[in-house]
Design an enzyme around this catalytic site. Structure first.
Site, PDB file in Angstrom:
ATOM      1  N   HIS A 154      73.259  -2.607  14.658  1.00 34.02           N
ATOM      2  CA  HIS A 154      73.903  -3.470  14.081  1.00 34.02           C
ATOM      3  C   HIS A 154      74.159  -3.120  12.486  1.00 34.02           C
ATOM      4  CE1 HIS A 154      75.688  -7.700  12.443  1.00 34.02           C
ATOM      5  NE2 HIS A 154      74.708  -7.602  11.642  1.00 34.02           N
TER       6      HIS A 154
ATOM      7  N   GLU B 150      79.116 -22.727   6.785  1.00 37.52           N
ATOM      8  CA  GLU B 150      80.156 -21.594   6.540  1.00 37.52           C
ATOM      9  C   GLU B 150      81.649 -21.859   6.488  1.00 37.52           C
ATOM     10  OE1 GLU B 150      78.916 -17.845   8.789  1.00 37.52           O
ATOM     11  OE2 GLU B 150      81.115 -17.527   9.081  1.00 37.52           O
TER      12      GLU B 150
ATOM     13  N   ARG C 165      65.822 -32.593  21.703  1.00 36.69           N
ATOM     14  CA  ARG C 165      66.767 -32.702  20.660  1.00 36.69           C
ATOM     15  C   ARG C 165      66.264 -32.480  19.372  1.00 36.69           C
ATOM     16  NH1 ARG C 165      67.384 -37.866  23.530  1.00 36.69           N
ATOM     17  NH2 ARG C 165      69.107 -37.582  24.935  1.00 36.69           N
TER      18      ARG C 165
ATOM     19  N   LYS D 280      70.683 -15.195  -0.719  1.00 34.99           N
ATOM     20  CA  LYS D 280      71.341 -15.892   0.295  1.00 34.99           C
ATOM     21  C   LYS D 280      70.948 -17.448   0.568  1.00 34.99           C
ATOM     22  CE  LYS D 280      71.695 -16.051   5.376  1.00 34.99           C
ATOM     23  NZ  LYS D 280      71.648 -15.337   6.755  1.00 34.99           N
TER      24      LYS D 280
ATOM     25  N   ASN E   2      79.646 -12.341   5.452  1.00 35.05           N
ATOM     26  CA  ASN E   2      80.191 -11.316   6.446  1.00 35.05           C
ATOM     27  C   ASN E   2      80.929 -10.067   6.010  1.00 35.05           C
ATOM     28  OD1 ASN E   2      79.565 -13.329   8.351  1.00 35.05           O
ATOM     29  ND2 ASN E   2      81.331 -14.452   8.059  1.00 35.05           N
TER      30      ASN E   2
ATOM     31  N   HIS F 148      81.237  -5.453  13.803  1.00 37.07           N
ATOM     32  CA  HIS F 148      81.041  -6.123  14.916  1.00 37.07           C
ATOM     33  C   HIS F 148      82.158  -5.421  15.993  1.00 37.07           C
ATOM     34  CE1 HIS F 148      79.188 -10.122  13.448  1.00 37.07           C
ATOM     35  NE2 HIS F 148      78.447  -9.316  13.727  1.00 37.07           N
TER      36      HIS F 148
ATOM     37  N   LYS G  20      70.991 -20.212  11.443  1.00 37.23           N
ATOM     38  CA  LYS G  20      71.800 -19.579  12.467  1.00 37.23           C
ATOM     39  C   LYS G  20      71.171 -19.306  13.646  1.00 37.23           C
ATOM     40  CE  LYS G  20      76.261 -18.304  10.126  1.00 37.23           C
ATOM     41  NZ  LYS G  20      77.010 -16.988  10.175  1.00 37.23           N
TER      42      LYS G  20
ATOM     43  N   HIS H 246      81.097  -7.088   8.439  1.00 38.33           N
ATOM     44  CA  HIS H 246      80.927  -7.473   9.531  1.00 38.33           C
ATOM     45  C   HIS H 246      82.130  -7.637  10.557  1.00 38.33           C
ATOM     46  CE1 HIS H 246      77.094  -8.437   7.963  1.00 38.33           C
ATOM     47  NE2 HIS H 246      76.456  -8.707   9.033  1.00 38.33           N
TER      48      HIS H 246
ATOM     49  N   GLU I 156      71.999  -4.479   5.367  1.00 40.74           N
ATOM     50  CA  GLU I 156      72.190  -5.645   4.900  1.00 40.74           C
ATOM     51  C   GLU I 156      71.820  -6.112   3.512  1.00 40.74           C
ATOM     52  OE1 GLU I 156      73.838  -8.378   6.556  1.00 40.74           O
ATOM     53  OE2 GLU I 156      73.744  -7.590   8.729  1.00 40.74           O
TER      54      GLU I 156
ATOM     55  N   ARG J 268      79.967 -18.946   2.181  1.00 42.95           N
ATOM     56  CA  ARG J 268      79.062 -18.242   3.066  1.00 42.95           C
ATOM     57  C   ARG J 268      79.663 -17.211   4.126  1.00 42.95           C
ATOM     58  NH1 ARG J 268      74.305 -20.886   6.959  1.00 42.95           N
ATOM     59  NH2 ARG J 268      73.395 -18.885   7.694  1.00 42.95           N
TER      60      ARG J 268
HETATM   61  N1  GLY Z   1      74.444 -13.667   8.929  1.00 38.03           N
HETATM   62  C1  GLY Z   1      75.285 -14.242   7.996  1.00 38.03           C
HETATM   63  C2  GLY Z   1      74.738 -15.882   7.911  1.00 38.03           C
HETATM   64  O1  GLY Z   1      73.624 -16.208   8.076  1.00 38.03           O
HETATM   65  O2  GLY Z   1      75.679 -16.497   7.515  1.00 38.03           O
END
Ligand code: GLY
Length: 364
Positions: free
Chosen positions: A266, A237, A121, A227, A245, A252, A143, A248, A185, A241
């Site tokens: 990417h 997000e 956990r 960031k 994107n 994507h 993430k 993206h 990026e 946040r």
């Molecule tokens: N890669 C975008 C984020 O971490 O929100």
């Protein structure tokens, strides 16, 4: 020259260290966070180049590193890969005070972070990213995910690392194409957040391309600072946040339409996606063509693709791109959520762009 950035999330706050020679100092950073056995998750490529140095640094602080070496590439980011990794980690006699080290690019970080979040956990983990993309983006912000047949990164959770250690020296062994893909990026942070950083990148393009550490350290630190500030405001997000994107949703869709193959990395998809987002912003009257041209010129100077026709092989059709866009995680209530701009450094999100406007852009 080395830098330290704080990501403020209350009792889950952590530091991002950016600098040179940090792999050899990793033991000093990790020792206060753990004891005993330290599982080090990495991949075969990183292991052959840099693992011994990290192991020595960890051993030097009286800790016991246990390497777990994965196959390189996205194929490890599956349920099967997660099961194998969990098995190997559980065999390291983990307890709630253990710390798992993710030593690699985005795949290693995403997978090891997810395993850390799930096992017992939630076990602490540290990110030691080895690619430019991971140093400026995926290692920060918690993430974690594996891929599903329906799409990339669909199975995951938010689990923040305890520390991020970005050693710029590791970037010297990256294949050039992978380095440049990660650079997309970097350009994204400037394009969404800072005209002044964008000008700095333009000025330093040659030194960045030559991987001059004197320029890469402040460049990576600047991205991490942007960031960290954004994630500190909006960890899950729900708002700000989503600005990360930029490029993206298109990117994507292009990756999906080219079968996630070598034809398009990417960051290359993000580079084309950013130009499309800028172009759409200009078509809708939010920004000027001059900004789009400036972005495109800079990305080209960095040897990145900027149009769908730059992708080798048959070009994905506008319809195919649209279908993939509508499957993206960023679709809200049936509308495609996009990040657009009012100029360089001024991004905003909207779900108000009609499919017809996107279709017309792609057809043009
Ligand atoms: N890669 C975008 C984020 O971490 O929100």
């Amino acid at each position: 020259m080395n830098d330290r950035i704080s990501l403020e999330l209350g009792d889950r706050s952590y530091a991002v260290h950016v600098g040179r020679g940090l792999t050899s100092q990793a033991g000093e950073f990790l020792a206060p966070l753990c004891g005993g056995i330290v599982p080090v998750v990495t991949d075969r490529n990183v292991a052959s180049l840099h693992l011994e140095r990290l192991m020595e640094a960890i051993r030097g602080r009286g800790l016991e590193p246990r390497p777990i070496v994965l196959e390189p590439g996205e194929s490890s980011k599956t349920f099967q890969g997660l099961e194998r990794l969990s098995d190997a980690l559980l065999n390291c006699s983990l307890d709630r005070n253990s710390l798992i080290v993710a030593f690699g690019g985005g795949v290693v970080g995403d997978l090891a972070g997810l395993a850390a979040g799930l096992l017992k956990r939630g076990i602490a983990y540290a990110q030691i990213p080895t690619t430019l993309l991971a140093q400026v983006d995926s290692s920060i912000g918690g993430k974690t995910a594996i891929n599903a047949p329906q799409g990339k990164n669909l199975i995951g959770l938010f689990h923040q690392p305890r520390i991020v250690i970005s050693d710029i020296d590791l970037l010297s062994t990256l294949p050039r194409r992978e380095f440049l893909s990660g650079y997309a990026e970097v350009a994204k942070y400037a394009a969404l957040n800072s005209p002044e950083f964008f000008s700095w990148l333009e000025l330093n393009a040659a030194a960045i391309s030559d991987r001059d550490a004197a320029v890469l350290v402040p460049m990576v630190a600047r991205c991490c600072r942007i960031k960290a500030a954004i994630v500190g405001q909006d960890e899950r997000e729900a708002g700000t946040r989503t600005l990360l994107n930029l490029g993206h949703t298109f990117g994507h869709a292009l990756e999906a339409a080219t079968g996630y193959s070598d034809r398009l990395l990417h960051g290359e998809g993000v580079a084309i996606g950013m130009v499309l987002a800028f172009r759409l912003s200009a078509r809708l009257g939010f920004s000027t063509k001059v900004d789009t041209e400036r972005l495109e010129r800079h990305l080209r100077a960095m040897s990145l693709p900027t149009t769908v026709s730059d992708i080798p092989g048959p070009n994905p059709s506008p319809e195919a791109i649209l279908v993939h866009m509508s499957h993206d995680k960023k679709v809200r209530g049936g509308q495609i959520a996009l990040v657009l701009v009012r100029g360089i450094g001024q991004a905003f999100t909207t779900s108000d762009v009609s499919i017809e406007a996107i279709r017309a852009l792609l057809a043009a």
